[in-house]
Design an enzyme around this catalytic site. Structure first.
Site, PDB file in Angstrom:
ATOM      1  N   ARG A   1       0.843  -1.201   0.000  1.00 24.39           N
ATOM      2  CA  ARG A   1       0.000   0.000   0.000  1.00 24.39           C
ATOM      3  C   ARG A   1       0.875   1.247   0.000  1.00 24.39           C
ATOM      4  NH1 ARG A   1       1.210   2.322   4.216  1.00 24.39           N
ATOM      5  NH2 ARG A   1       0.089   4.118   3.422  1.00 24.39           N
ATOM      6  N   GLY A   2       0.199   2.390  -0.228  1.00 27.56           N
ATOM      7  CA  GLY A   2       0.921   3.652  -0.389  1.00 27.56           C
ATOM      8  C   GLY A   2       1.194   3.819  -1.882  1.00 27.56           C
ATOM      9  N   ALA A   3       0.840   4.997  -2.395  1.00 29.43           N
ATOM     10  CA  ALA A   3       0.842   5.185  -3.854  1.00 29.43           C
ATOM     11  C   ALA A   3       2.190   4.887  -4.505  1.00 29.43           C
ATOM     12  CB  ALA A   3       0.377   6.609  -4.161  1.00 29.43           C
ATOM     13  N   ALA A   4       3.288   5.352  -3.909  1.00 35.86           N
ATOM     14  CA  ALA A   4       4.602   5.128  -4.531  1.00 35.86           C
ATOM     15  C   ALA A   4       4.985   3.652  -4.461  1.00 35.86           C
ATOM     16  CB  ALA A   4       5.661   5.980  -3.824  1.00 35.86           C
TER      17      ALA A   4
ATOM     18  N   ARG B   1      -7.021  -1.442  -7.223  1.00 34.86           N
ATOM     19  CA  ARG B   1      -7.471  -0.261  -6.488  1.00 34.86           C
ATOM     20  C   ARG B   1      -7.564   0.867  -7.509  1.00 34.86           C
ATOM     21  NH1 ARG B   1      -4.290   1.134  -1.225  1.00 34.86           N
ATOM     22  NH2 ARG B   1      -6.299   2.090  -0.709  1.00 34.86           N
TER      23      ARG B   1
ATOM     24  N   CYS C   1      -2.423   9.624   7.988  1.00 29.27           N
ATOM     25  CA  CYS C   1      -2.113   8.379   7.273  1.00 29.27           C
ATOM     26  C   CYS C   1      -0.602   8.125   7.243  1.00 29.27           C
ATOM     27  CB  CYS C   1      -2.724   8.392   5.876  1.00 29.27           C
ATOM     28  SG  CYS C   1      -2.899   6.719   5.182  1.00 29.27           S
TER      29      CYS C   1
ATOM     30  N   ASP D   1      -2.652  10.485  -3.194  1.00 26.59           N
ATOM     31  CA  ASP D   1      -2.823   9.315  -4.070  1.00 26.59           C
ATOM     32  C   ASP D   1      -3.012   9.755  -5.507  1.00 26.59           C
ATOM     33  OD1 ASP D   1      -3.823   8.604  -1.209  1.00 26.59           O
ATOM     34  OD2 ASP D   1      -3.227   6.719  -2.171  1.00 26.59           O
TER      35      ASP D   1
ATOM     36  N   ASN E   1      -6.570  12.225  -1.304  1.00 26.20           N
ATOM     37  CA  ASN E   1      -5.730  11.549  -0.306  1.00 26.20           C
ATOM     38  C   ASN E   1      -6.636  10.834   0.690  1.00 26.20           C
ATOM     39  OD1 ASN E   1      -3.049  10.993   0.723  1.00 26.20           O
ATOM     40  ND2 ASN E   1      -3.526  12.339   2.437  1.00 26.20           N
ATOM     41  N   LYS E   2      -6.006  10.150   1.630  1.00 22.90           N
ATOM     42  CA  LYS E   2      -6.720   9.325   2.610  1.00 22.90           C
ATOM     43  C   LYS E   2      -7.904  10.075   3.220  1.00 22.90           C
ATOM     44  CE  LYS E   2      -5.819   5.983   3.291  1.00 22.90           C
ATOM     45  NZ  LYS E   2      -6.346   4.806   2.603  1.00 22.90           N
TER      46      LYS E   2
ATOM     47  N   LYS F   1       2.057  11.168  -9.096  1.00 26.85           N
ATOM     48  CA  LYS F   1       0.732  11.298  -8.471  1.00 26.85           C
ATOM     49  C   LYS F   1      -0.171  12.246  -9.272  1.00 26.85           C
ATOM     50  CE  LYS F   1       2.710   9.131  -4.964  1.00 26.85           C
ATOM     51  NZ  LYS F   1       3.005   9.708  -3.663  1.00 26.85           N
TER      52      LYS F   1
HETATM   53  P1  RI2 Z   1       3.109   7.600  -0.637  1.00 22.80           P
HETATM   54  C1  RI2 Z   1      -1.834   6.157   0.964  1.00 22.80           C
HETATM   55  O1  RI2 Z   1      -2.975   5.440   0.571  1.00 22.80           O
HETATM   56  C2  RI2 Z   1      -2.157   7.403   1.744  1.00 22.80           C
HETATM   57  O2  RI2 Z   1      -3.362   8.019   1.350  1.00 22.80           O
HETATM   58  C3  RI2 Z   1      -0.931   8.231   1.443  1.00 22.80           C
HETATM   59  O3  RI2 Z   1      -1.099   9.618   1.714  1.00 22.80           O
HETATM   60  C4  RI2 Z   1      -0.759   7.949  -0.046  1.00 22.80           C
HETATM   61  O4  RI2 Z   1      -1.053   6.558  -0.173  1.00 22.80           O
HETATM   62  C5  RI2 Z   1       0.572   8.279  -0.635  1.00 22.80           C
HETATM   63  O5  RI2 Z   1       1.590   7.434  -0.130  1.00 22.80           O
HETATM   64  P2  RI2 Z   1      -3.224   3.900   1.008  1.00 22.80           P
HETATM   65  O6  RI2 Z   1      -2.507   3.037  -0.028  1.00 22.80           O
HETATM   66  O7  RI2 Z   1       3.139   7.335  -2.106  1.00 22.80           O
HETATM   67  O8  RI2 Z   1      -2.742   3.695   2.406  1.00 22.80           O
HETATM   68  O9  RI2 Z   1       3.553   8.996  -0.316  1.00 22.80           O
HETATM   69  O10 RI2 Z   1      -4.738   3.722   0.896  1.00 22.80           O
HETATM   70  O11 RI2 Z   1       3.868   6.557   0.153  1.00 22.80           O
END
Ligand code: RI2
Length: 316
Positions: free
Chosen positions: A22-25, A65, A130, A199, A209-210, A235
């Site tokens: 998880r996390g967009a990157a 997703r 988040c 995101d 975002n979250k 993003k």
């Molecule tokens: P990075 C996360 O989503 C959060 O919303 C966070 O702010 C965003 O991804 C970006 O994360 P989730 O995957 O790319 O937890 O900065 O639903 O790590």
């Protein structure tokens, strides 16, 4: 011949959907790596079959997703480098493209962190929501510059990714105060910056975002606490240039409430949107690896990076 999806692609897709990845990157990196494995392990014997396999793999990854645009952006990056007349040449182009994408991702996060760190002064307190690797990269760079920081960390219901943020901030030597989401208003007066990730970012500068980011930003604006969005350019959502909107992922009810507890309440509807949209007027700056932008001007960078023609090569 039916084109095969490699088991690693399947596994990556399952882990993205369940949020083990998880996390967009992080999602973007995992998707590029999965496409690379698909190419490396393919036993397609002609280029058309090879391409068909890649497209199927990409669609499987996309079908996990819907909100984080880093996922299609990473696949688009690799597909744009797909070239050659033979399977071997096309395989090599995907492997190189995926490797290059992952390297750029790492560098972009470091560059973004160095820029974001300039906003943070020695002794500042940040408030987070988040868990964002882009946002934490700014904190890490500031720490490396010797700045001392404090953090107020929102728990971030329902999945409590704030706990990951708290742990990583502690590893950086940042004192952490963990709060429940509803307490943010009370603690905003103690914060010098709200810093969050994204995101997706729309062409008008709106930040997806979250869930909970919007109410945090509105309250922060009312208190004059600056809200900074740390977001690499992957993003930026190029489809929003032509009027498309960003789909907000709705997740399972059981993330919000267990079945027994729910049954004990009686007949209710439970909704679990994973993200919300913060209008640009509540955001002070979007920090990218290409510099810091007021949200309203992000469209210029978006046009420069993506142009007007948005390709979806996995649909052919
Ligand atoms: P990075 C996360 O989503 C959060 O919303 C966070 O702010 C965003 O991804 C970006 O994360 P989730 O995957 O790319 O937890 O900065 O639903 O790590």
């Amino acid at each position: 011949m039916v084109s095969q999806i490699h088991p690693d692609v399947e596994a990556t897709a399952t882990e993205i959907a369940s949020m083990e990845i998880r996390g967009a990157a992080t999602i973007a990196e995992a998707a590029a790596r999965a496409l690379r494995v698909q190419a490396e392990e393919s036993d397609a014997d002609d280029p058309r079959e090879f391409d068909r396999e890649l497209r199927r793999a990409a669609r499987r990854l996309l079908d996990t997703r819907p909100t984080a645009v880093s996922l299609p952006n990473s696949l688009r990056y690799v597909f744009q480098r797909l070239a050659g007349d033979t399977v071997e040449e096309r395989r090599a182009s995907v492997v190189d493209g995926a490797r290059e994408f992952c390297e750029r991702l790492d560098n972009a996060q470091d560059d973004l962190g160095a820029i974001g760190a300039n906003r943070l002064r020695d002794g500042d307190t940040i408030l987070t929501h988040c868990h964002s690797t882009d946002a934490l990269s700014c904190v890490e760079a500031a720490r490396e510059q010797g700045k001392s920081l404090n953090a107020i960390v929102k728990e971030t219901r329902p999945r409590k990714q704030g706990h990951i943020t708290a742990r990583q901030l502690r590893e950086m030597g940042v004192p952490v105060t963990l709060i429940v989401d509803g307490a943010a208003g009370r603690y905003l007066d103690d914060a010098d910056h709200v810093i969050v990730g994204a995101d997706s970012i729309a062409a008008d500068g709106a930040v997806i975002n979250k869930i909970g980011t919007r109410s945090l930003a509105v309250t922060a604006r009312e208190r004059d606490t600056p809200i900074v969005v740390a977001a690499q350019t992957i993003k930026l959502d190029p489809a929003t240039l032509s009027g498309h909107t960003v789909e907000i992922e709705m997740r399972a009810e059981k993330e919000v409430i267990g079945e027994d507890e729910r049954d004990s309440i009686g007949e209710i509807t439970v909704e679990n949107p994973a993200f919300d949209v913060t209008p640009p007027r509540y955001v002070d700056a979007i920090v990218t690896e290409r510099g810091q932008f007021p949200p309203e001007s992000i469209v210029t960078l978006m046009r420069e990076l993506f142009g007007e023609q948005i390709r979806t090569p996995w649909e052919n």
